[in-house]
Design a protein around this motif. Sequence first.
Motif, mmCIF file in Angstrom:
data_model
loop_
_atom_site.group_PDB
_atom_site.id
_atom_site.type_symbol
_atom_site.label_atom_id
_atom_site.label_comp_id
_atom_site.label_asym_id
_atom_site.label_seq_id
_atom_site.Cartn_x
_atom_site.Cartn_y
_atom_site.Cartn_z
ATOM 1 N N ASN A 190 2.938 -1.987 -6.949
ATOM 2 C CA ASN A 190 2.826 -2.522 -5.363
ATOM 3 C C ASN A 190 3.180 -3.677 -5.443
ATOM 4 O O ASN A 190 2.589 -4.730 -6.001
ATOM 5 N N LYS A 244 -3.624 11.702 -1.050
ATOM 6 C CA LYS A 244 -2.777 11.728 0.171
ATOM 7 C C LYS A 244 -3.243 12.633 0.994
ATOM 8 O O LYS A 244 -3.558 12.388 2.333
ATOM 9 N N LYS A 299 -2.796 2.853 -0.122
ATOM 10 C CA LYS A 299 -1.624 1.981 0.422
ATOM 11 C C LYS A 299 -0.928 2.680 1.419
ATOM 12 O O LYS A 299 -0.685 1.963 2.373
ATOM 13 N N GLU A 300 -0.281 3.841 1.265
ATOM 14 C CA GLU A 300 0.397 4.396 2.271
ATOM 15 C C GLU A 300 -0.242 4.907 3.504
ATOM 16 O O GLU A 300 0.265 4.989 4.507
ATOM 17 N N ALA A 301 -1.611 5.057 3.104
ATOM 18 C CA ALA A 301 -2.722 5.285 4.515
ATOM 19 C C ALA A 301 -3.103 3.845 4.913
ATOM 20 O O ALA A 301 -4.131 4.106 5.944
ATOM 21 N N ASN A 302 -2.443 2.747 4.677
ATOM 22 C CA ASN A 302 -3.016 1.627 4.989
ATOM 23 C C ASN A 302 -4.483 1.097 4.887
ATOM 24 O O ASN A 302 -4.993 0.623 5.680
ATOM 25 N N LYS A 303 -5.046 2.002 4.027
ATOM 26 C CA LYS A 303 -6.463 1.504 3.348
ATOM 27 C C LYS A 303 -6.240 0.403 2.347
ATOM 28 O O LYS A 303 -5.510 0.530 1.252
ATOM 29 N N LYS A 304 -6.920 -0.783 2.705
ATOM 30 C CA LYS A 304 -6.771 -1.832 2.010
ATOM 31 C C LYS A 304 -7.725 -1.560 0.597
ATOM 32 O O LYS A 304 -8.891 -1.305 0.871
ATOM 33 N N ASP A 320 -11.138 -1.683 2.208
ATOM 34 C CA ASP A 320 -11.275 -0.584 2.924
ATOM 35 C C ASP A 320 -11.949 0.476 1.942
ATOM 36 O O ASP A 320 -12.672 1.243 2.226
#
Lengths: 334, 334
Positions: A287, B234, B262-267, B271
């Motif tokens: 990343n 995913k 990351k791709e799901a926008n979960k930090k 998160d």
Amino acid sequence: MTIKDIARLAGVSVSTVSRVLNDHPDVSETAKEKVMQVVAEYNYIPNTNARELGKTSTDNIGVVVRGMSNPFYTDIITAIGRCIEDAGYTMVLQQIGAGDDEIMTAARMERDKRLLGLVFLGGKLDYTKEQMKNINVPYVCCTFSNEYGNLDDKDYSSVCIDDKQTAYEAVEKLFKLGHRKIAVLLSTIDDGSISQLRFSGYERALKDFGLEVDEDLIIEVNSYNIANAYQEMKKWLKKEHECTALFAISDNMAMGAMKALKEANKKVPDDMAVIAIDGIEASEYMNPELSTLCQPMEKIGKEAGKLLIDIIQENKTNKHIILKTSLRKGETLK
Amino acid sequence: MTIKDIARLAGVSVSTVSRVLNDHPDVSETAKEKVMQVVAEYNYIPNTNARELGKTSTDNIGVVVRGMSNPFYTDIITAIGRCIEDAGYTMVLQQIGAGDDEIMTAARMERDKRLLGLVFLGGKLDYTKEQMKNINVPYVCCTFSNEYGNLDDKDYSSVCIDDKQTAYEAVEKLFKLGHRKIAVLLSTIDDGSISQLRFSGYERALKDFGLEVDEDLIIEVNSYNIANAYQEMKKWLKKEHECTALFAISDNMAMGAMKALKEANKKVPDDMAVIAIDGIEASEYMNPELSTLCQPMEKIGKEAGKLLIDIIQENKTNKHIILKTSLRKGETLK
DNA sequence: CTGAAAGCGCTAACAA
DNA sequence: TTGTTAGCGCTTTCAG
């Protein structure tokens, strides 16, 4: 527990046991069953050495892999393996450590296993005729060629990417994106290995694009190790350099570099774009995801296997196959 | 080119050649030199099979590694190797693929190489007495034990971490940080492998802490593969789950999961906090760096080697060593 | 210090 | 279809 014991216990001769064990057709069902039963009962396992010694011919093809447990090679090995098995041969795989000599290993295998052919995976680029006198079967070099040795092209085969050209393309990519100060992360400039090859592609690209080769932008790690790449990169980042992009000669080294960049608060790709060569699985999970020129692993293996089998079966001549890489876009380019 | 040829060319007997080749002391300098010279001149390489066959005793210790090219094992192998060599033995390493049977491989090695002992690295947890009848030398299981088999403790040795306990601690860590909805990423719940072991630690922890085991928070990948972990994660993320933390049973799987997050926008960790077990090098280079409970690789190897050699040399009894893990802080915990 | 010769455990003619 | 036997290339007694 030897074949003799089994023969005695099954009430047949050793040759009958041998026939059963080797799936020869000319054995009666009764004999076969008796033998199988005794074998199972006593957990008999034939001695490989004796077997190999007695045999007059084999269908063995050797694969010598340099670099124990290098995930880079798994896909290639799988492809070679399938190719070999599909053609009715048996793959004999031997992985060797960094300190071992692949030629001697191969030479020994050739004799011990009566190999029909060999593939070297990830070997050195400087084999000499003298050395190769130890190898008396056809062989193909996989992922490397004889760039720094003195072999005649017609005496061996190879399947690999064009390392110089690929490095050139990596730098070109950066140049086209507007980068003019491009650093290179490599093992050693002139160690006669892939590192040198890729560095020369970097050099030529810079020259072609009218850029200076700046010594300050050459980061030598003296190994392909991820941890060392990280450390050297870290050291390099302590000094200020006018530089907006990094070309790492391998994914692995790029991974080390990216950690150093992060710790130095350099954002990738904004503060520093990164591109590498190889396309190993792990770099896909970085990343940001690493942008890299991927080697066509499966194809490399397939071509190597096919080539060798062609030579073995039909006595075809040696060939040198150069495969193209493909850019994995990733997120480290801007 | 056989030993006979060398003998003839050097003008000595085969036994003299054999003595020279094996560094026996009772050979005259003259004879030695003559032989060495002929050997060098003709690139003679003795046949391993014949050698092994003829020998009456060896100093070989076998190491069977399950999982070709698993970087996880390199440090352990190195440590075992050093241990074995230091004690004057020779390590015979054999790596096998996922499909191969380590017991049969070992059994064959034991006979072919006349092993004095064996270490299994990364094997299965369900060996049976019946199976192990094929092995007639002392052996130590490394990084796993016989949790799901039926061996008597006194019949084998093992060196590993306490997988259940480590998983427990991972969950405990998350709990102490305030997490109450903790998902688990594993291979298969009940495949009789490490995955099951670690899952049971997860389960027990939840119970101890008064939390429910929520099926929706169990993510089964059915492999240890990084790409599969990524895909399953995913898939799982597509549905909304009330969940603030993830326990991945292995670093490798965690790496796949983090890409999905990351791709799901979960930090991570804001998160979703992440913790895993293993401590492989690659996970140290993730961004954010993976927080994980590290296996003491080098110590595992050292202890395994020492244990086996003790048993071989001094006829000591089998032992079961459990080593502690250590938390690598990382950046995926909050 | 050296050589002759008997295996090691199997395969593969060759005969039966 | 089966058994007998001579190797395969080395190590290792055992004499000398």
